[in-house]
Design a protein around this motif. Structure first.
Motif, mmCIF file in Angstrom:
data_model
loop_
_atom_site.group_PDB
_atom_site.id
_atom_site.type_symbol
_atom_site.label_atom_id
_atom_site.label_comp_id
_atom_site.label_asym_id
_atom_site.label_seq_id
_atom_site.Cartn_x
_atom_site.Cartn_y
_atom_site.Cartn_z
ATOM 1 N N ARG A 174 0.816 -1.226 0.000
ATOM 2 C CA ARG A 174 0.000 0.000 0.000
ATOM 3 C C ARG A 174 0.843 1.267 0.000
ATOM 4 N NH1 ARG A 174 -5.499 1.603 3.156
ATOM 5 N NH2 ARG A 174 -5.379 3.848 2.768
ATOM 6 N N LEU A 175 1.910 1.302 0.786
ATOM 7 C CA LEU A 175 2.717 2.520 0.889
ATOM 8 C C LEU A 175 3.268 2.931 -0.465
ATOM 9 C CD1 LEU A 175 3.946 4.754 2.572
ATOM 10 C CD2 LEU A 175 5.859 3.217 3.119
ATOM 11 N N GLU A 176 3.747 1.960 -1.240
ATOM 12 C CA GLU A 176 4.280 2.279 -2.576
ATOM 13 C C GLU A 176 3.171 2.798 -3.490
ATOM 14 O OE1 GLU A 176 7.260 2.495 -3.517
ATOM 15 O OE2 GLU A 176 8.468 1.294 -2.145
ATOM 16 N N ALA A 177 1.993 2.219 -3.375
ATOM 17 C CA ALA A 177 0.863 2.681 -4.183
ATOM 18 C C ALA A 177 0.482 4.112 -3.807
ATOM 19 C CB ALA A 177 -0.330 1.746 -4.001
ATOM 20 N N GLU A 178 0.439 4.392 -2.518
ATOM 21 C CA GLU A 178 0.114 5.743 -2.061
ATOM 22 C C GLU A 178 1.142 6.755 -2.555
ATOM 23 O OE1 GLU A 178 -0.110 5.409 2.178
ATOM 24 O OE2 GLU A 178 -2.248 4.901 2.156
ATOM 25 N N THR A 179 2.409 6.375 -2.496
ATOM 26 C CA THR A 179 3.483 7.275 -2.923
ATOM 27 C C THR A 179 3.382 7.589 -4.409
ATOM 28 O OG1 THR A 179 4.947 6.405 -1.197
ATOM 29 C CG2 THR A 179 5.992 7.563 -3.029
ATOM 30 N N ALA A 180 3.098 6.574 -5.216
ATOM 31 C CA ALA A 180 2.987 6.766 -6.661
ATOM 32 C C ALA A 180 1.813 7.674 -7.014
ATOM 33 C CB ALA A 180 2.840 5.417 -7.359
ATOM 34 N N ILE A 181 0.668 7.457 -6.378
ATOM 35 C CA ILE A 181 -0.503 8.282 -6.659
ATOM 36 C C ILE A 181 -0.297 9.702 -6.142
ATOM 37 C CG2 ILE A 181 -2.965 8.602 -6.199
ATOM 38 C CD1 ILE A 181 -2.310 6.386 -8.226
ATOM 39 N N HIS A 182 0.329 9.829 -4.989
ATOM 40 C CA HIS A 182 0.613 11.148 -4.430
ATOM 41 C C HIS A 182 1.458 11.973 -5.393
ATOM 42 C CE1 HIS A 182 2.438 14.180 -1.734
ATOM 43 N NE2 HIS A 182 1.305 14.064 -1.031
ATOM 44 N N TYR A 183 2.412 11.338 -6.036
ATOM 45 C CA TYR A 183 3.306 12.042 -6.964
ATOM 46 C C TYR A 183 2.540 12.631 -8.145
ATOM 47 C CZ TYR A 183 7.182 13.058 -10.087
ATOM 48 O OH TYR A 183 8.071 13.698 -10.936
ATOM 49 N N VAL A 184 1.593 11.879 -8.707
ATOM 50 C CA VAL A 184 0.896 12.333 -9.918
ATOM 51 C C VAL A 184 -0.372 13.132 -9.626
ATOM 52 C CG1 VAL A 184 1.792 10.374 -11.228
ATOM 53 C CG2 VAL A 184 -0.475 10.200 -10.175
ATOM 54 N N ALA A 185 -0.833 13.141 -8.382
ATOM 55 C CA ALA A 185 -2.077 13.837 -8.028
ATOM 56 C C ALA A 185 -1.907 15.351 -8.144
ATOM 57 C CB ALA A 185 -2.492 13.463 -6.608
ATOM 58 N N PRO A 186 -2.992 16.077 -8.422
ATOM 59 C CA PRO A 186 -2.922 17.535 -8.529
ATOM 60 C C PRO A 186 -2.469 18.183 -7.225
ATOM 61 C CG PRO A 186 -4.986 16.716 -9.453
ATOM 62 C CD PRO A 186 -4.344 15.568 -8.731
ATOM 63 N N VAL A 187 -1.697 19.248 -7.358
ATOM 64 C CA VAL A 187 -1.259 20.015 -6.192
ATOM 65 C C VAL A 187 -2.483 20.588 -5.484
ATOM 66 C CG1 VAL A 187 -0.016 22.087 -5.457
ATOM 67 C CG2 VAL A 187 0.989 20.567 -7.175
ATOM 68 N N GLY A 188 -2.478 20.508 -4.178
ATOM 69 C CA GLY A 188 -3.604 20.985 -3.394
ATOM 70 C C GLY A 188 -4.686 19.937 -3.206
ATOM 71 N N GLU A 189 -4.563 18.827 -3.943
ATOM 72 C CA GLU A 189 -5.542 17.750 -3.842
ATOM 73 C C GLU A 189 -4.869 16.402 -3.594
ATOM 74 O OE1 GLU A 189 -7.830 17.769 -7.440
ATOM 75 O OE2 GLU A 189 -8.566 19.813 -7.148
ATOM 76 N N LYS A 190 -3.593 16.435 -3.282
ATOM 77 C CA LYS A 190 -2.832 15.187 -3.196
ATOM 78 C C LYS A 190 -3.356 14.233 -2.134
ATOM 79 C CE LYS A 190 1.441 16.723 -5.354
ATOM 80 N NZ LYS A 190 1.398 15.736 -6.451
ATOM 81 N N ASP A 191 -3.507 14.701 -0.914
ATOM 82 C CA ASP A 191 -3.970 13.804 0.159
ATOM 83 C C ASP A 191 -5.364 13.270 -0.128
ATOM 84 O OD1 ASP A 191 -1.593 14.179 1.479
ATOM 85 O OD2 ASP A 191 -2.373 15.672 2.883
ATOM 86 N N ARG A 192 -6.238 14.150 -0.619
ATOM 87 C CA ARG A 192 -7.605 13.739 -0.925
ATOM 88 C C ARG A 192 -7.633 12.718 -2.065
ATOM 89 N NH1 ARG A 192 -9.652 18.508 -1.493
ATOM 90 N NH2 ARG A 192 -9.934 18.688 -3.735
ATOM 91 N N THR A 193 -6.792 12.929 -3.071
ATOM 92 C CA THR A 193 -6.736 12.012 -4.207
ATOM 93 C C THR A 193 -6.231 10.644 -3.776
ATOM 94 O OG1 THR A 193 -6.349 13.839 -5.759
ATOM 95 C CG2 THR A 193 -5.752 11.627 -6.499
ATOM 96 N N VAL A 194 -5.182 10.635 -2.957
ATOM 97 C CA VAL A 194 -4.625 9.366 -2.471
ATOM 98 C C VAL A 194 -5.665 8.623 -1.644
ATOM 99 C CG1 VAL A 194 -2.919 8.322 -0.923
ATOM 100 C CG2 VAL A 194 -2.222 10.106 -2.535
ATOM 101 N N GLU A 195 -6.315 9.334 -0.734
ATOM 102 C CA GLU A 195 -7.319 8.704 0.133
ATOM 103 C C GLU A 195 -8.439 8.083 -0.698
ATOM 104 O OE1 GLU A 195 -10.385 9.850 3.809
ATOM 105 O OE2 GLU A 195 -9.064 11.370 2.942
#
Length: 198
Positions: free
Chosen positions: A167-188
């Protein structure tokens, strides 16, 4: 890890390139993500011509195989010459499909009588093969997953990473590509969509 992103003539760029881009965030773990096609060159539905990184047979030994979609998938599904080159095993491989790629999974008998996700255009074609289509963006059963809608490629990529690296690697990968200002919400949100099947 060898990852094959199956990309056919008439492919949808969003499917192949988003999944490939996210999965390539795992290069630090030695992942080898390859655009895999039945011919040396394929042209997208919007005229983008690319060179395949691997022939179709690369998928047969890959650790994970993701089927992209495209406007010619129905023709490919009826092309035994192409489909006969694929010999995939959900017992030993992670296999996913997006939109019309679900039609190819069905034709290859990889859905094992489970429901699936796809796009609205492909839905009746897959239903003709006796597959129940769900009104949701992602579904997985064991090592086989399907998704519907161009931007659902993030779910397939995250699921693949989570299955193979945690899971941690998946979260990190999605966090990287997610829009700025929406990263945590996108990962969640992404983790909540795929996590229920892991």
């Amino acid at each position: 890890m060898d990852i094959a992103v199956l990309t056919f003539e008439g492919f949808n760029e969003l499917d192949s390139f988003i999944a490939s881009g996210i999965l390539n965030r795992m290069k630090h773990k030695g992942w080898n993500v390859q655009i895999t096609s039945p011919s040396e060159f394929v042209t997208s539905m919007n005229g983008v011509r690319i060179e395949a990184q691997q022939p179709l047979e690369f998928a047969n030994k890959a650790d994970a195989v993701l089927f992209g979609s495209g406007m010619l998938t129905r023709d490919i599904a009826n092309d035994d010459k192409i489909l006969s080159r694929l010999s995939l095993d959900p017992n030993t491989q992670i296999i996913g499909a997006q939109c019309s790629g679900t039609l190819l999974l069905s034709k290859l008998n990889l859905l094992a009588n489970t429901p699936a996700c796809t796009d609205l255009t492909t839905k009746p074609w897959v239903q003709e093969l006796g597959v129940e289509i769900l009104d949701q963006p992602f579904f997985a059963n064991g090592n086989v997953a399907t998704s519907g809608g161009c931007l659902s490629s993030q779910y397939l990529a995250a699921w693949t990473i989570w299955k193979l690296a945690g899971r941690l690697e998946a979260e990190t990968a999605i966090h990287y590509v997610a829009p700025v200002g929406e990263k945590d919400r996108t990962v969640e949100h992404c983790m909540s969509v795929v996590g229920q099947y892991l």
